[in-house]
Design a protein around this motif. Structure first.
Motif, short mmCIF file in Angstrom:
data_model
loop_
_atom_site.label_atom_id
_atom_site.label_comp_id
_atom_site.label_asym_id
_atom_site.label_seq_id
_atom_site.Cartn_x
_atom_site.Cartn_y
_atom_site.Cartn_z
N ALA A 1 -4.51 -6.71 84.88
CA ALA A 1 -5.81 -6.94 85.47
C ALA A 1 -5.89 -8.53 85.84
O ALA A 1 -6.97 -8.95 86.54
CB ALA A 1 -7.00 -6.76 84.73
N GLY A 2 -4.96 -9.25 85.44
CA GLY A 2 -4.94 -10.90 86.04
C GLY A 2 -4.18 -10.79 87.15
O GLY A 2 -4.12 -9.78 88.04
N PHE A 3 -3.99 -12.20 87.78
CA PHE A 3 -3.62 -12.53 88.94
C PHE A 3 -2.09 -11.95 89.19
O PHE A 3 -2.14 -10.77 90.03
CB PHE A 3 -3.48 -13.95 89.21
CG PHE A 3 -2.63 -14.62 90.21
CD1 PHE A 3 -2.90 -14.16 91.49
CD2 PHE A 3 -2.01 -15.69 89.98
CE1 PHE A 3 -2.46 -14.68 92.36
CE2 PHE A 3 -1.03 -16.20 90.94
CZ PHE A 3 -1.47 -15.96 92.27
N ILE A 4 -1.11 -11.99 88.74
CA ILE A 4 0.30 -11.60 88.91
C ILE A 4 0.16 -10.34 88.41
O ILE A 4 0.98 -9.53 89.03
CB ILE A 4 1.41 -12.57 88.30
CG1 ILE A 4 1.18 -14.08 88.57
CG2 ILE A 4 2.70 -12.04 88.35
CD1 ILE A 4 2.16 -15.07 87.73
N GLY A 5 -0.14 -9.97 87.21
CA GLY A 5 -0.09 -8.73 86.81
C GLY A 5 -0.56 -7.58 87.68
O GLY A 5 -0.15 -6.44 87.88
N SER A 6 -1.69 -8.01 88.23
CA SER A 6 -2.36 -6.80 89.33
C SER A 6 -1.41 -6.71 90.59
O SER A 6 -1.34 -5.45 90.74
CB SER A 6 -3.79 -7.23 89.73
OG SER A 6 -3.73 -8.34 90.26
N HIS A 7 -0.66 -7.58 90.93
CA HIS A 7 0.22 -7.51 92.02
C HIS A 7 1.50 -6.55 91.57
O HIS A 7 2.15 -5.73 92.29
CB HIS A 7 0.62 -8.65 92.50
CG HIS A 7 -0.20 -9.62 93.39
ND1 HIS A 7 -0.21 -9.41 94.74
CD2 HIS A 7 -1.24 -10.45 93.19
CE1 HIS A 7 -1.16 -9.95 95.33
NE2 HIS A 7 -1.92 -10.54 94.22
N VAL A 8 1.75 -6.75 90.34
CA VAL A 8 2.88 -5.92 89.54
C VAL A 8 2.68 -4.66 89.46
O VAL A 8 3.21 -3.63 89.89
CB VAL A 8 3.57 -6.61 88.31
CG1 VAL A 8 4.67 -5.72 87.88
CG2 VAL A 8 4.10 -8.08 88.63
N VAL A 9 1.26 -4.27 89.03
CA VAL A 9 0.83 -2.97 88.77
C VAL A 9 0.70 -2.34 90.18
O VAL A 9 1.20 -1.15 90.35
CB VAL A 9 -0.42 -3.00 88.03
CG1 VAL A 9 -1.20 -1.44 88.01
CG2 VAL A 9 -0.32 -3.47 86.63
N ARG A 10 0.07 -2.87 90.98
CA ARG A 10 -0.09 -2.08 92.50
C ARG A 10 1.65 -1.88 93.06
O ARG A 10 1.62 -0.91 93.51
CB ARG A 10 -0.73 -3.22 93.54
CG ARG A 10 -2.37 -3.07 93.18
CD ARG A 10 -2.78 -3.69 94.44
NE ARG A 10 -2.70 -5.13 94.61
CZ ARG A 10 -3.16 -6.19 94.02
NH1 ARG A 10 -3.95 -6.03 93.25
NH2 ARG A 10 -2.67 -7.33 94.41
N LEU A 11 2.34 -2.93 92.83
CA LEU A 11 3.78 -2.74 93.48
C LEU A 11 4.24 -1.46 92.88
O LEU A 11 4.98 -0.58 93.44
CB LEU A 11 4.49 -4.01 93.20
CG LEU A 11 6.16 -3.87 93.63
CD1 LEU A 11 6.11 -3.64 95.28
CD2 LEU A 11 6.84 -4.83 93.08
N PHE A 12 4.13 -1.45 91.43
CA PHE A 12 4.77 -0.40 90.67
C PHE A 12 4.24 0.82 90.82
O PHE A 12 5.05 2.16 91.33
CB PHE A 12 5.10 -0.69 89.19
CG PHE A 12 6.44 -1.57 88.83
CD1 PHE A 12 6.44 -2.78 89.25
CD2 PHE A 12 7.36 -0.99 88.06
CE1 PHE A 12 7.58 -3.30 88.85
CE2 PHE A 12 8.49 -1.57 87.72
CZ PHE A 12 8.67 -2.96 88.18
N ILE A 13 3.13 1.10 90.93
CA ILE A 13 2.28 2.44 91.19
C ILE A 13 2.60 2.92 92.64
O ILE A 13 2.97 4.11 92.82
CB ILE A 13 0.90 1.97 91.14
CG1 ILE A 13 0.20 1.90 89.68
CG2 ILE A 13 -0.06 3.33 91.42
CD1 ILE A 13 0.22 2.81 88.56
N GLU A 14 2.78 2.13 93.11
CA GLU A 14 2.94 2.53 94.93
C GLU A 14 4.27 2.79 95.12
O GLU A 14 4.66 3.87 95.76
CB GLU A 14 2.21 1.50 95.81
CG GLU A 14 0.79 1.64 95.92
CD GLU A 14 -0.06 0.40 96.72
OE1 GLU A 14 0.73 -0.57 97.03
OE2 GLU A 14 -1.23 0.47 96.40
N LYS A 15 5.46 1.95 94.71
CA LYS A 15 6.82 2.24 94.97
C LYS A 15 7.42 3.29 93.95
O LYS A 15 8.09 3.86 94.60
CB LYS A 15 7.39 0.86 94.69
CG LYS A 15 8.71 0.79 95.09
CD LYS A 15 9.32 -0.63 95.33
CE LYS A 15 10.86 -0.67 95.66
NZ LYS A 15 11.50 -1.89 95.51
#
Ligand code: NAD
Ligand code: DAU
Length: 351
Positions: A12-26
């Motif tokens: 839910a942090g800055f970098i983590g939220s980008h990683v979560v979104r990338l993995f969920i979508e990809k």
């Protein structure tokens, strides 16, 4: 593509939220559990784009609680961990080091212990991927770059706690054969960053016509990488990295703080339709950070050569897109700067 069952910490942090979104979508066939304590830096608004995805689960919890972590591993039987949860702001580590020792060191060991306990000797297809920082290498003079061989020389409570966690991750690899990867990245910028860090803090202050606090002489140098490119690097390392290896990640994009703030000022004037030069008038030199590291710069040739990763955008593109995001997401900025942010700001910049 094979199925994976992944624990992402600090999602839910800055970098983590980008990683979560990338993995969920990809990777729709990966199960992603995002474990986050939701400290002042954790924000579920960063994840509205994926919160209803069928392959996504959010769990609120603290990595410092070993029993809770053990139970979570039991319940979900993770095969991989991408560990981003941390206390991440250097200034806060100077005023309150113990939070950093607890979360960054004890929290990391708790995760390592839980992974070891659940995986036992069946280590095939298992991975503990630890996300770290270039600050573990200390500080540079006018020249030179940090490579993966640079000796550790952390100098703040934050960087010492991250260095400590890196050592422990490597120790669990050498001692217990735990499959691990570590990456050490330079300064990130981009959307969803909490406005205690230099770039979003200045964007927010320019918007409001407040002073832009520059520590010391403003000639401290950082190597800036667009957060989306860090998330892409994490994806590549997670899938292609060699067990036990370390990869440095950086943008080959060094800026002295004062020059960077000039770029931000001029970009904001342009996008806000204000008179050229007006934001620069807000620049205010303030007392220096204690023990301030002079220069960081990453040699990212290993990840480029071995895994084929390089940044996808120029700094000019990345910074313009970033400023535009904060302007378009006024509500996000207002929400995170209400409440406790005001008392933090007061203490850090006026006491
Ligand atoms: P951040 O402060 O924005 O986010 C950290 C997240 O961890 C938050 O969501 C917070 O709620 C969570 N968290 C904190 N303590 C926790 C605990 N005890 N249990 C569970 N969750 C907890 O940080 P960031 O800038 O996104 O950094 C993420 C990781 O990347 C950190 O490990 C940091 O050291 C590393 N890193 C950051 C940068 C950068 O420029 N920001 C660069 C290189 C490496
Ligand atoms: O290098 C990677 C690290 O980058 C990460 O590991 C950390 O989690 C992340 O916070 C970041 O650390 P820095 O200390 O470099 O980032 P920060 O944005 O706090 O500061 C960037 C530079 O700007 C640094 O030289 C201090 C200076 N600064 C910062 C603030 C907040 C100012 O001059 N004024 C400020 O108000």
């Amino acid at each position: 593509m094979s199925k994976r069952n992944i624990l992402i910490t600090g999602g839910a942090g800055f970098i983590g939220s980008h990683v979560v979104r990338l993995f969920i979508e990809k990777y729709p066939n990966y199960n992603i559990v995002n474990l986050d304590k939701l400290t002042y830096a954790g924000n579920l608004e960063n994840l509205t784009a994926v919160e209803n995805a069928t392959n996504y689960t959010f769990v609120k919890g603290d990595i410092v609680d070993q029993d809770f972590i053990n139970a979570l591993f039991e319940e979900h039987q993770f095969d991989s961990v991408i560990h981003l949860a941390a206390e991440s702001h250097v200034d806060r580590s100077i005023s309150n080091p113990m939070e950093f020792i607890q979360t960054n060191i004890i929290g990391t060991v708790n995760l390592l212990n839980a992974a070891r306990a659940i995986w036992g000797k069946d280590l095939d297809g298992k991975l503990f991927y630890h996300i770290s920082t270039d600050e573990v290498y200390g500080t540079l003079g006018e020249t030179g770059l940090f490579t993966e061989e640079t000796a550790y020389d952390p100098r703040s409570p934050y960087s010492s706690s991250k260095a400590s966690s890196d050592h422990l991750v490597r120790a669990y690899h050498h001692t217990y054969d735990l499959p691990i990867l570590i990456s050490n990245c330079s300064n990130n910028y981009g959307s969803h960053q909490f406005p205690e860090k230099l770039i979003p803090l200045c964007i927010n202050n320019i918007k409001q016509g407040l002073p832009l606090p520059i520590y010391g002489d403003g000639k401290y140098t950082r190597d800036w990488l667009w957060v989306n490119d860090h998330a892409r690097a994490i994806d590549v390392i997670f899938h292609e990295g060699k067990n036990g290896e370390t990869y440095n990640i950086g943008g080959h994009n060094e800026w002295k703080n004062i020059d960077l703030v000039h770029v931000l000022c001029d970009t904001m004037d342009e996008l806000l339709g204000r008179a050229a030069g007006s934001a620069r008038e807000l620049i205010t030199f303030v007392k220096d950070r204690q023990g301030h590291d002079r220069r960081y710069a990453i040699d990212a040739s290993k990840i480029a050569k071995e895994l084929g990763w390089k940044p996808s955008v120029t700094f000019e593109q990345g910074i313009k897109e970033t400023v535009q995001w904060y302007l378009d997401n006024e509500q996000w900025l207002d929400n995170v700067t209400s409440g406790n942010y005001q008392s933090y700001y007061q203490k850090q910049y006026t006491d």
